[in-house]
Design a protein around this motif. Structure first.
Motif, PDB file in Angstrom:
ATOM      1  N   GLU A 134      -3.030  -6.058  -0.487  1.00 56.36           N
ATOM      2  CA  GLU A 134      -2.910  -4.900   0.405  1.00 56.36           C
ATOM      3  C   GLU A 134      -3.583  -5.148   1.745  1.00 56.36           C
ATOM      4  O   GLU A 134      -3.151  -4.626   2.766  1.00 56.36           O
ATOM      5  N   GLN A 135      -4.634  -5.916   1.751  1.00 57.11           N
ATOM      6  CA  GLN A 135      -5.339  -6.214   2.995  1.00 57.11           C
ATOM      7  C   GLN A 135      -4.733  -7.390   3.760  1.00 57.11           C
ATOM      8  O   GLN A 135      -5.236  -7.793   4.795  1.00 57.11           O
ATOM      9  N   THR A 193       0.834  -1.209   0.000  1.00 55.37           N
ATOM     10  CA  THR A 193       0.000   0.000   0.000  1.00 55.37           C
ATOM     11  C   THR A 193       0.860   1.248   0.000  1.00 55.37           C
ATOM     12  O   THR A 193       0.639   2.184  -0.787  1.00 55.37           O
TER      13      THR A 193
END
Length: 170
Positions: A142-143, A114
């Motif tokens: 990204e998570q 990110t």
């Protein structure tokens, strides 16, 4: 004996069903929920054995049907497992996960990706279009849920090359 008795008393039910309390001259002794009870014909349908026969009173009555039911369930589970092992129709077309295995990833790989994307001034959709990837795949990385999303190693490699970062733990 009182309604819902476990039959631990003198054995005299006074001519009434131990489940519903109905007075019936034709009570039968059956095993219900592990207890031997004297019940009327209506309540006898709740007996433990699958065929609806009265318990022998030995305490060892599994109801042979229970064993065969478990055996059939195990056979069905094995058939289902075998079918899943040989049928790849539920996978996406062209997916070969053995050739595109996800490498071990560094701690906080999602945060690193990110930050690198934002430092490069790119939106997720821009990065996805630039690399020919699905935006959902980038979001999953990204998570921090690359494994759960089934992300392949080629996605990680493409992100590392484009953003000059290391996500794979070497």
């Amino acid at each position: 004996m009182a309604k819902y008795s476990t039959g631990g008393g003198s054995g005299d039910t006074g001519g009434s069903c131990e489940l519903c309390g109905a007075t019936d001259s034709s009570l039968e002794t059956v095993n219900i929920a592990g207890a031997q009870l004297q019940v009327c014909a209506t309540c006898a349908k709740h007996r433990d054995d699958a065929k609806g026969q009265t318990s022998s009173g030995s305490g060892d009555n599994d109801g042979g049907d229970n064993v065969s039911r478990k055996k059939r369930a195990a056979q069905n589970a094995a058939k289902l497992h075998d079918a899943q092992q040989t049928d790849a129709s539920h996978w996406e077309d062209g997916a070969d996960y053995d050739d595109d295995q996800l490498p071990y990833l560094v701690t906080d790989y999602g945060r690193l990706l990110t930050e690198a994307r934002q430092d490069a001034g790119l939106q997720r959709e821009e990065l996805a279009a630039d690399l020919g990837l699905d935006e959902a795949d980038i979001l999953a990385v990204e998570q921090g849920r690359a494994t759960q999303a089934g992300i392949g190693g080629s996605v990680i490699t493409a992100l590392e090359d484009r953003l000059d970062i290391e996500l794979a733990d070497t």
